[in-house]
Design a protein around this motif. Structure first.
Motif, PDB file in Angstrom:
ATOM      1  N   THR A  31       3.728  93.726 -51.939  1.00  0.00           N
ATOM      2  CA  THR A  31       4.345  94.390 -52.156  1.00  0.00           C
ATOM      3  C   THR A  31       4.956  95.417 -50.562  1.00  0.00           C
ATOM      4  O   THR A  31       6.562  95.221 -50.266  1.00  0.00           O
ATOM      5  N   VAL A  32       4.283  95.110 -49.503  1.00  0.00           N
ATOM      6  CA  VAL A  32       5.397  95.208 -48.287  1.00  0.00           C
ATOM      7  C   VAL A  32       5.930  93.883 -47.914  1.00  0.00           C
ATOM      8  O   VAL A  32       7.387  93.713 -46.963  1.00  0.00           O
ATOM      9  N   ALA A  33       5.520  92.732 -48.119  1.00  0.00           N
ATOM     10  CA  ALA A  33       6.405  90.901 -48.363  1.00  0.00           C
ATOM     11  C   ALA A  33       7.983  91.715 -49.152  1.00  0.00           C
ATOM     12  O   ALA A  33       9.462  91.064 -48.548  1.00  0.00           O
ATOM     13  N   SER A  34       7.625  92.085 -50.616  1.00  0.00           N
ATOM     14  CA  SER A  34       9.676  92.251 -50.800  1.00  0.00           C
ATOM     15  C   SER A  34      10.450  93.559 -50.476  1.00  0.00           C
ATOM     16  O   SER A  34      11.065  93.245 -50.366  1.00  0.00           O
ATOM     17  N   PHE A  35       9.170  94.600 -49.797  1.00  0.00           N
ATOM     18  CA  PHE A  35       9.922  95.596 -49.685  1.00  0.00           C
ATOM     19  C   PHE A  35      10.435  94.685 -47.819  1.00  0.00           C
ATOM     20  O   PHE A  35      11.882  94.909 -47.344  1.00  0.00           O
ATOM     21  N   ALA A  36       9.967  93.723 -47.206  1.00  0.00           N
ATOM     22  CA  ALA A  36      10.195  93.160 -46.065  1.00  0.00           C
ATOM     23  C   ALA A  36      11.586  92.469 -45.802  1.00  0.00           C
ATOM     24  O   ALA A  36      12.607  92.402 -45.611  1.00  0.00           O
ATOM     25  N   ALA A  37      11.591  91.682 -47.725  1.00  0.00           N
ATOM     26  CA  ALA A  37      12.436  90.481 -47.619  1.00  0.00           C
ATOM     27  C   ALA A  37      13.634  91.341 -47.734  1.00  0.00           C
ATOM     28  O   ALA A  37      14.365  90.804 -47.658  1.00  0.00           O
ATOM     29  N   VAL A  38      13.628  92.477 -48.706  1.00  0.00           N
ATOM     30  CA  VAL A  38      15.138  93.357 -49.432  1.00  0.00           C
ATOM     31  C   VAL A  38      15.901  94.102 -47.474  1.00  0.00           C
ATOM     32  O   VAL A  38      16.874  94.078 -47.169  1.00  0.00           O
ATOM     33  N   LEU A  39      14.349  94.647 -46.875  1.00  0.00           N
ATOM     34  CA  LEU A  39      15.169  95.563 -45.870  1.00  0.00           C
ATOM     35  C   LEU A  39      15.435  94.289 -44.557  1.00  0.00           C
ATOM     36  O   LEU A  39      16.084  94.531 -43.330  1.00  0.00           O
ATOM     37  N   ALA A  42      17.209  89.146 -44.717  1.00  0.00           N
ATOM     38  CA  ALA A  42      17.489  87.890 -43.335  1.00  0.00           C
ATOM     39  C   ALA A  42      17.677  86.680 -44.736  1.00  0.00           C
ATOM     40  O   ALA A  42      17.924  85.308 -44.224  1.00  0.00           O
ATOM     41  N   PHE A  43      18.150  86.607 -45.928  1.00  0.00           N
ATOM     42  CA  PHE A  43      18.211  86.105 -46.944  1.00  0.00           C
ATOM     43  C   PHE A  43      19.575  86.634 -47.424  1.00  0.00           C
ATOM     44  O   PHE A  43      20.499  87.781 -47.489  1.00  0.00           O
ATOM     45  N   SER A  44      20.458  86.582 -47.822  1.00  0.00           N
ATOM     46  CA  SER A  44      21.809  85.709 -48.779  1.00  0.00           C
ATOM     47  C   SER A  44      21.741  86.529 -49.926  1.00  0.00           C
ATOM     48  O   SER A  44      19.876  87.434 -50.650  1.00  0.00           O
ATOM     49  N   PHE A  45      21.749  87.157 -50.644  1.00  0.00           N
ATOM     50  CA  PHE A  45      21.729  88.376 -52.457  1.00  0.00           C
ATOM     51  C   PHE A  45      21.159  87.324 -52.607  1.00  0.00           C
ATOM     52  O   PHE A  45      19.724  87.642 -53.587  1.00  0.00           O
ATOM     53  N   TRP A  46      21.889  86.540 -52.970  1.00  0.00           N
ATOM     54  CA  TRP A  46      20.497  85.251 -54.416  1.00  0.00           C
ATOM     55  C   TRP A  46      19.389  85.152 -54.355  1.00  0.00           C
ATOM     56  O   TRP A  46      19.017  84.897 -54.739  1.00  0.00           O
ATOM     57  N   GLN A  47      19.653  84.571 -52.816  1.00  0.00           N
ATOM     58  CA  GLN A  47      17.885  83.969 -52.370  1.00  0.00           C
ATOM     59  C   GLN A  47      16.814  84.956 -51.732  1.00  0.00           C
ATOM     60  O   GLN A  47      15.956  84.522 -52.583  1.00  0.00           O
ATOM     61  N   THR A  48      18.140  86.661 -51.766  1.00  0.00           N
ATOM     62  CA  THR A  48      16.406  87.804 -51.837  1.00  0.00           C
ATOM     63  C   THR A  48      16.609  87.693 -53.400  1.00  0.00           C
ATOM     64  O   THR A  48      14.932  87.851 -53.956  1.00  0.00           O
ATOM     65  N   ALA A  50      15.401  85.248 -55.906  1.00  0.00           N
ATOM     66  CA  ALA A  50      14.990  84.356 -55.890  1.00  0.00           C
ATOM     67  C   ALA A  50      13.181  84.584 -54.877  1.00  0.00           C
ATOM     68  O   ALA A  50      12.770  84.695 -55.918  1.00  0.00           O
ATOM     69  N   VAL A  51      13.317  85.007 -53.849  1.00  0.00           N
ATOM     70  CA  VAL A  51      12.369  85.608 -53.117  1.00  0.00           C
ATOM     71  C   VAL A  51      11.294  86.670 -54.312  1.00  0.00           C
ATOM     72  O   VAL A  51       9.866  86.877 -54.020  1.00  0.00           O
ATOM     73  N   LEU A  52      12.419  87.906 -54.188  1.00  0.00           N
ATOM     74  CA  LEU A  52      11.477  88.671 -55.146  1.00  0.00           C
ATOM     75  C   LEU A  52      11.067  88.326 -57.011  1.00  0.00           C
ATOM     76  O   LEU A  52       9.850  88.957 -57.569  1.00  0.00           O
ATOM     77  N   GLY A  53      11.855  87.859 -57.109  1.00  0.00           N
ATOM     78  CA  GLY A  53      11.321  86.908 -58.079  1.00  0.00           C
ATOM     79  C   GLY A  53      10.009  85.494 -58.042  1.00  0.00           C
ATOM     80  O   GLY A  53       8.878  86.444 -58.688  1.00  0.00           O
ATOM     81  N   LEU A  55       7.629  86.442 -55.892  1.00  0.00           N
ATOM     82  CA  LEU A  55       6.781  87.872 -54.799  1.00  0.00           C
ATOM     83  C   LEU A  55       6.339  88.437 -56.734  1.00  0.00           C
ATOM     84  O   LEU A  55       5.191  88.505 -56.303  1.00  0.00           O
ATOM     85  N   ALA A  56       7.741  88.768 -57.239  1.00  0.00           N
ATOM     86  CA  ALA A  56       7.268  89.412 -58.585  1.00  0.00           C
ATOM     87  C   ALA A  56       5.983  88.453 -59.732  1.00  0.00           C
ATOM     88  O   ALA A  56       5.042  88.925 -60.004  1.00  0.00           O
ATOM     89  N   ALA A  57       6.158  87.119 -60.082  1.00  0.00           N
ATOM     90  CA  ALA A  57       5.186  86.234 -60.324  1.00  0.00           C
ATOM     91  C   ALA A  57       3.640  86.022 -59.873  1.00  0.00           C
ATOM     92  O   ALA A  57       2.914  86.098 -60.588  1.00  0.00           O
ATOM     93  N   VAL A  58       3.688  85.953 -58.091  1.00  0.00           N
ATOM     94  CA  VAL A  58       2.598  85.365 -57.739  1.00  0.00           C
ATOM     95  C   VAL A  58       2.020  87.531 -57.778  1.00  0.00           C
ATOM     96  O   VAL A  58       0.909  87.170 -58.254  1.00  0.00           O
ATOM     97  N   GLN A  59       2.625  88.352 -57.748  1.00  0.00           N
ATOM     98  CA  GLN A  59       1.676  89.522 -58.000  1.00  0.00           C
ATOM     99  C   GLN A  59       1.236  89.912 -59.058  1.00  0.00           C
ATOM    100  O   GLN A  59       0.685  90.563 -59.286  1.00  0.00           O
ATOM    101  N   MET A  60       1.975  89.482 -60.677  1.00  0.00           N
ATOM    102  CA  MET A  60       1.493  89.480 -62.067  1.00  0.00           C
ATOM    103  C   MET A  60       0.107  88.893 -62.100  1.00  0.00           C
ATOM    104  O   MET A  60      -0.426  89.151 -62.977  1.00  0.00           O
ATOM    105  N   VAL A  61       0.563  87.450 -61.797  1.00  0.00           N
ATOM    106  CA  VAL A  61      -0.685  86.885 -61.271  1.00  0.00           C
ATOM    107  C   VAL A  61      -2.121  87.485 -61.077  1.00  0.00           C
ATOM    108  O   VAL A  61      -3.068  87.208 -61.360  1.00  0.00           O
ATOM    109  N   VAL A  62      -1.775  88.015 -59.825  1.00  0.00           N
ATOM    110  CA  VAL A  62      -2.894  88.680 -58.906  1.00  0.00           C
ATOM    111  C   VAL A  62      -3.195  90.124 -59.605  1.00  0.00           C
ATOM    112  O   VAL A  62      -4.668  89.512 -60.287  1.00  0.00           O
ATOM    113  N   HIS A  63      -2.206  90.003 -60.338  1.00  0.00           N
ATOM    114  CA  HIS A  63      -3.031  91.617 -61.208  1.00  0.00           C
ATOM    115  C   HIS A  63      -4.002  91.252 -62.791  1.00  0.00           C
ATOM    116  O   HIS A  63      -4.767  91.390 -63.456  1.00  0.00           O
ATOM    117  N   LEU A  64      -3.301  89.959 -63.365  1.00  0.00           N
ATOM    118  CA  LEU A  64      -4.243  89.164 -64.098  1.00  0.00           C
ATOM    119  C   LEU A  64      -5.163  88.834 -64.137  1.00  0.00           C
ATOM    120  O   LEU A  64      -6.226  89.410 -65.109  1.00  0.00           O
TER     121      LEU A  64
END
Length: 112
Positions: A31-39, A42-48, A50-53, A55-64
């Motif tokens: 979650t902190v990495a997601s906020f850091a990527a946006v705030l 450091a990345f362009s819009f589309w790179q951001t 992709a990074v959020l996608g 991080l979200a997939a990895v977090q979903m696997v962690v929760h599962l």
């Protein structure tokens, strides 16, 4: 008059405090990495996106794994995992079909 109802979960793995702590720490880090990527911007819009996608997939696997205890260790976990996979595929088919229909309708609209 109350009756005591007990439920037995013999043979099922419900996790330990250690696994819950590991899952919680991983979820917080992601979650902190997601906020850091946006705030950090450091990345362009589309790179951001992709990074959020990712991080979200990895977090979903962690929760599962850590909180919903989906895995292949026991028959109950395998059944839950298979049910989740079938549900996810059905949702993906519906969403992809919906987007295709909208795209096709927009592409075939006559100019006014």
């Amino acid at each position: 008059m109350s009756e005591n109802h007990t439920t037995s979960h013999e043979g099922e793995n419900h996790g330990s405090y250690g696994s819950y702590i590991v899952g919680f720490v991983l979820a917080v880090i992601l979650t902190v990495a997601s906020f850091a990527a946006v705030l950090s911007k450091a990345f362009s819009f589309w790179q951001t996106i992709a990074v959020l996608g990712v991080l979200a997939a990895v977090q979903m696997v962690v929760h599962l794994i850590f909180f919903l205890h989906m895995g292949v260790k026991s028959a109950s976990q395998r059944q839950n995992l298979y049910a989740f996979i079938v549900t996810a595929l059905m949702v993906a088919i519906v969403i992809i079909g919906y987007l295709f229909v909208l795209w096709d309708a927009q592409a075939n609209m006559m100019p006014g």
